[in-house]
Enzyme design. Structure first.
Site, short mmCIF file in Angstrom:
data_model
loop_
_atom_site.label_atom_id
_atom_site.label_comp_id
_atom_site.label_asym_id
_atom_site.label_seq_id
_atom_site.Cartn_x
_atom_site.Cartn_y
_atom_site.Cartn_z
N GLY A 241 0.41 -1.13 0.03
CA GLY A 241 0.38 0.08 0.06
C GLY A 241 0.44 1.31 0.03
O GLY A 241 0.13 2.37 -1.03
N GLY A 470 0.83 -6.35 3.39
CA GLY A 470 2.44 -7.22 3.53
C GLY A 470 3.39 -6.94 4.58
O GLY A 470 4.23 -7.80 4.94
N ARG A 627 8.48 -2.38 22.22
CA ARG A 627 8.77 -3.51 22.06
C ARG A 627 8.69 -4.28 20.68
O ARG A 627 7.43 -3.63 20.51
CB ARG A 627 7.48 -4.06 23.47
CG ARG A 627 7.69 -5.30 23.04
CD ARG A 627 8.66 -5.68 24.71
NE ARG A 627 8.88 -7.18 25.35
CZ ARG A 627 9.42 -8.55 24.80
NH1 ARG A 627 10.61 -7.66 23.81
NH2 ARG A 627 9.11 -9.53 25.02
N GLY A 713 5.07 2.00 16.77
CA GLY A 713 5.28 1.08 14.85
C GLY A 713 6.94 1.90 14.07
O GLY A 713 7.56 2.46 15.05
N GLY A 715 6.79 0.82 10.85
CA GLY A 715 6.74 0.29 9.42
C GLY A 715 7.24 1.15 8.63
O GLY A 715 7.59 1.49 7.38
N GLU A 716 7.68 2.73 9.34
CA GLU A 716 8.51 3.89 7.98
C GLU A 716 9.71 4.57 8.71
O GLU A 716 10.10 5.24 7.73
CB GLU A 716 6.59 4.82 8.00
CG GLU A 716 5.51 4.18 7.51
CD GLU A 716 4.42 5.09 7.29
OE1 GLU A 716 4.58 5.69 6.38
OE2 GLU A 716 4.14 6.07 8.24
#
Length: 749
Positions: A241, A470, A627, A713, A715-716
C-alpha cells in the site's frame, strides 16, 4: 506464561498461504456471471471533453456497455466534507471536465478481460484543451493548513529578544544554507489496484485493497448513495500500500456502480500505467534548509521552508519539516514554513513516511554539511544537539533512546574507521565513502475495536477489521492474542480485513500495531472475566456457585477448589460453543508526553570515478521502536524502509511534462526501483525497549485498564533518513554534494 511469542523470530501465520498461491488478493476473487471493465483515460492535462466516439467499441465482440463522461446511467454522488481526505473531490464520469492528464473519461465493460481492453483502445475523444498548471514557480504559494497529524506546519519559535529567524541566523558563527528538490515519486506496490463488486439486492460486497477499511466502506456508501450498512469491504490480503490505498480512488466506485446498473458482478483491474496516474503519488517539492550554529556545532537556529505540489483533485498536504526539523534537535530558534501550490496534476497521497522522508533528506543532508563546516564528527554533532523534550511543545518523550542508537550503530558499522576527508579511500576505480543520518517518526494511536472469542476446541479467534499490506498484521494479531491469553500461537486464529468485523485500526502512519495490541490485551482480560463468570453461574459447571473472582486463569485453564480445566473443556461440559468480549478505544495516549520512534542509519557506498555509478555496499540501521512484537517482521519492515530510502536517493523519478501535465515515466520500464542486485545485506538492530508510558494503564478519568506491551510503530521509520545517509556517503566518497534526488551518474561527473 511459560512461553510467549512476543519479540521472537516468528514465521508469518499467512506465509504458507502466500507462497502456495492460496491467499486470495482482490483480483483473485471470482463471482458467478462476472464481467470485466477497462477504463479509458484523458490525453490532456486540463480542459473539457467535447466528444467521445464509442461506436467502434460498442460494436466489438463481447462488449456490454461503454460508459462515457458524462454518463447519466452511472449514479454516483459527492461525499460529505469530512471524507474528502479519503475520496477525490470530483465525481467520476459525471461531467465533461478534465482535471488532470490520465483522468478516467470512459469505461468499457465486456465478457472478458481481453474484450474489454481491446474495445477500450477503440474509444476516441476530442477536447477543448487549456494549459495546465504544472510548475511550482508558475503559481503563487499559499500557506499550508493543518497537517494530518493536527499540528500546523507553519511554526515560529524565537528566543527572548530575537526578532526573526533571519536575525537569529545572522548572529550565528556558522551558517549552512541549502536548497533541495524532489521529483514525483510513486508507491509502486506489487499488486495493482483491483476491485470486484458483487450486489445482492441492495447490499454490495466489494473486494479491494484498502489501508483504512472503515473509511473506504463509508466513502463507497456515499459515492453510491446507499447506507453504510449496505457496503461490505473484503480486504484480507493486500499486495502493498505505502499510502496509495488510503484514498477511495475513482476506479472502485465505477466498478460498483456499473455492477449495479448491469445487474452482474464487475471486476476492474487497473493496468500498471493507470496505477501510476490514478492512485496517487508523492508530490514533487523544493525545500530550503538553513542551520545556524556555534563554531563547535551547537545549533542556535533552524529554518526549514518548502514549496509543495498540491493537486486540485485531492492532495496530501505534505509538510516536510513535520517530525524532522521541528522534532529532532534542540534549538532556541525554529522556523518552518510549508507552502502549497495548487496544480492540475493527478491526485497525490501520503507515501511511506510522507513528510518525514523528504524532510529528513533535506535536514540530515544539511546537518552533514554543518559537520563539514564545523569539523565536528557527524555522530558527535547530533549528540551535541540531542533534545530530551519536543522542541515545539516542550513535552518530554514517552521514551527515547536515540543516543544509544548512535552509539550502537557506530560500533556495529565501524564508524571510528571513517575518513573525514572526501576521496580519501580509493579501491582501484572506486571511491569509497561513508555517511550517517538520524531517523524519527511519530507514534500515534487510532480508534479501533477487537473481539476475542474462546471456543470449545481450546482455540481462540481474535477479530479486528484492520488490513495487512504485507506488513505482518495477521501475525501481529495472532502473537498478541497468544500472549494475552497465555496459549500457544497455533491455537489462535486471527480474523482481519473485513468490515463485518469490529472496526480495525488504520494501516497508516505506522500505527496499526500499537493501536491494536493494547485492545487485544483488553479484550483478552474481558473475555477471561466472561469465562469466569460463566463458570461461576452455569449450573453445569463444576464451579457453579463459586465467586468468579476466586477462579484463577492461567495459560488457557481455570483453577479453583483443587480442580483444573481448560476453557475448551469447560465450554464443552456446559454445552457452550464459545464465550467472547469486545474492547474498544478512541485512540490517543496520555497528553503529557510526546510520542515518537527514533533510529540511526549508517551507510557505505562506492562510486566509480569514471562512470559515476553508485553502489551501496554496507548499511546498518539501529531503531528504538518500543517493544518488538515479532522480531522477524520488524526487521523485515526496517529493511524494506531502507530499500525505499536507497531508491529515493539513487533511482526514483517520474519526469513531469510541464506543457502537458503528463507523468512521462509511468511504467516499470521507465520508473526505476531497487532490485536485489542494488541492495547489500542490511544490518538491522532493534533496541527492544518497551515504551514505559505506553505500557501503562489505558482508559480515561483514572479508570484502570490493562497494560499494553509498550510497542510503537516501525513500518515507516526505516525510510526516514536512509536516503540522506546514502547521499552523505556519496559526498564522503566524491566530495560532490548532490541535493536534487535521485543522485544519478551525470550529477557526479
Amino acid at each position: 506464561m511459560t512461553y510467549s511469542p512476543v519479540g521472537r523470530e516468528t514465521d508469518r501465520v499467512d506465509g504458507r498461504l502466500k507462497v502456495t498461491g492460496a491467499a486470495r488478493y482482490s483480483a483473485d476473487y471470482r463471482a458467478p456471471g462476472m464481467v470485466y471493465a477497462h477504463v479509458v483515460t484523458s490525453t490532456i492535462g486540463r480542459g473539457t471533453v467535447t466528444r467521445i466516439d464509442t461506436g467502434a467499441a460498442l460494436a466489438s465482440p463481447g462488449v456490454l456497455r461503454v460508459y462515457a463522461a458524462p454518463d447519466p446511467r452511472l449514479r454516483l454522488y459527492p461525499v460529505a466534507p469530512q471524507f474528502r481526505n479519503f475520496v477525490e473531490n470530483y465525481v467520476p464520469l459525471q461531467d465533461a471536465e478534465v482535471r488532470f492528464h490520465g483522468q478516467i473519461i470512459a469505461m468499457v465493460v465486456a465478457e472478458s478481460v481481453e474484450q474489454a481492453r481491446d474495445a477500450a483502445a477503440l474509444v476516441t475523444a476530442t477536447y477543448a484543451a487549456q494549459p495546465p498548471r504544472t510548475s511550482l514557480t508558475d503559481e503563487p504559494s499559499v500557506p499550508s493548513g493543518p497537517t494530518v497529524s493536527g499540528t500546523s506546519g507553519d511554526i515560529t519559535i524565537l528566543a527572548p529578544g530575537v526578532e526573526s529567524i533571519d536575525a537569529a541566523l545572522a548572529a550565528c558563527d556558522v551558517v549552512v544554507e541549502a536548497d533541495f528538490h524532489q521529483p514525483v515519486q510513486h508507491h509502486v506496490a506489487m499488486e495493482p489496484h483491483a476491485t470486484l463488486a458483487v450486489w445482492e439486492g441492495d447490499v454490495v460486497t466489494v473486494y479491494s485493497g484498502a489501508q483504512i477499511p472503515p473509511a473506504y466502506a463509508l466513502g463507497m456508501s456515499q459515492r453510491l448513495g446507499v447506507l453504510p450498512q449496505q457496503v461490505r469491504l473484503i480486504t484480507k490480503y493486500v499486495g502493498g500500500g505505502f499510502g496509495a490505498r488510503v484514498v477511495l480512488w475513482s476506479d472502485a466506485p465505477l466498478a460498483a456502480v456499473a455492477a449495479r446498473e448491469l445487474g452482474r458482478p464487475v471486476k476492474l483491474v487497473l493496468t500498471r500505467e493507470q496505477v501510476f496516474t490514478l492512485t496517487g503519488h508523492r508530490s514533487h517539492l523544493t525545500q530550503t534548509v538553513r542551520l545556524g550554529a556555534s563554531r563547535d556545532g551547537v545549533l542556535n537556529a533552524v529554518s526549514h521552508e518548502s514549496d509543495v505540489e498540491t493537486p486540485a483533485v485531492v492532495a496530501f498536504n505534505l509538510t516536510p519539516a513535520h517530525a524532522t526539523s521541528d522534532t529532532l534537535y534542540r534549538t532556541p530558534n525554529l522556523r518552518t514554513n510549508p507552502r502549497m501550490v495548487i496544480l492540475d496534476l493527478p491526485g497525490s497521497r501520503a507515501m511511506r513516511a510522507p513528510n518525514e522522508a523528504p524532510g529528513a533528506f533535506a535536514l540530515e543532508t544539511a546537518m552533514d554539511e554543518l559537520a563539514v563546516a564545523t569539523g565536528v564528527d557527524p555522530v558527535e554533532l547530533r549528540l551535541r544537539n540531542h533534545t530530551a523534550v519536543s522542541p515545539v511543545t516542550g513535552l518530554p518523550w514517552s521514551s527515547k533512546h536515540l543516543d544509544e542508537c548512535y552509539h550502537v550503530g557506530a560500533r556495529r558499522f565501524g564508524w571510528s574507521r571513517r575518513h573525514a576527508t572526501p576521496r580519501a579511500r580509493v579501491d582501484g576505480q572506486w571511491l569509497i565513502g561513508v555517511g550517517m543520518a538520524s531517523a524519527v517518526y511519530p507514534a500515534t494511536r487510532h480508534p479501533a475495536s477487537v473481539r476475542i472469542r474462546l471456543l470449545d476446541d481450546d482455540t481462540a479467534v481474535v477479530s479486528t477489521a484492520t488490513s495487512d499490506l504485507g506488513t505482518g498484521g495477521w501475525t501481529m494479531v495472532a502473537i498478541a492474542g497468544a500472549d494475552a491469553l497465555g496459549i500457544p500461537l497455533k491455537r489462535v486464529t486471527p480474523e482481519i480485513g473485513d468490515t463485518a468485523l469490529p472496526q480495525g485500526a488504520p494501516a497508516v502512519g505506522s500505527s496499526a500495531t500499537h493501536s491494536t495490541v493494547p485492545l487485544i490485551v483488553d479484550a483478552a482480560r474481558d473475555t477471561i472475566a466472561a469465562l469466569k463468570q460463566l463458570a461461576a453461574t452455569d449450573p453445569r459447571s463444576p464451579w457453579h456457585g463459586a465467586n468468579a473472582e476466586d477462579l484463577r486463569y492461567e495459560e488457557g485453564r481455570l483453577h479453583s477448589r483443587g480442580r483444573s480445566m481448560s476453557f475448551g473443556r469447560l465450554l464443552t461440559v456446559i454445552g457452550s460453543r464459545g464465550v467472547d468480549a469486545t474492547a474498544s478505544a478512541p485512540g490517543g495516549a496520555p497528553p503529557e508526553y510526546a510520542y515518537h520512534s527514533f533510529g540511526a542509519h549508517f551507510c557505505e557506498v562506492k562510486v566509480n570515478r569514471f562512470t559515476g555509478e553508485t553502489r551501496v555496499t554496507r548499511f546498518t540501521t539501529v531503531a528504538d521502536v518500543g517493544r518488538v512484537i515479532n522480531a522477524r517482521a520488524a526487521r523485515s519492515q526496517l529493511v524494506g524502509g531502507v530499500i525505499f530510502g536507497i531508491g529515493y536517493a539513487l533511482l526514483e523519478e517520474n519526469p513531469l511534462e510541464l506543457d502537458t501535465g503528463r507523468l512521462a515515466g509511468s511504467t516499470l520500464a521507465d520508473y526505476l526501483v531497487p532490485v536485489n542486485a542494488d541492495i547489500p545485506d542490511i544490518d538491522v538492530h532493534l533496541l527492544d525497549r518497551p515504551d514505559p508510558v505506553l505500557t501503562g494503564p489505558l482508559g480515561d478519568g483514572g479508570e484502570v485498564g490493562t497494560r499494553s506491551l509498550g510497542a510503537r510503530g516501525l513500518g515507516e521509520i526505516g525510510n526516514v533518513g536512509s536516503a540522506a545517509a546514502v547521499g552523505n556517503a556519496v559526498f564522503n566518497a566524491t566530495g560532490i554534494r548532490v541535493r536534487d534526488v535521485p543522485i544519478t551518474p551525470d550529477k557526479l561527473l
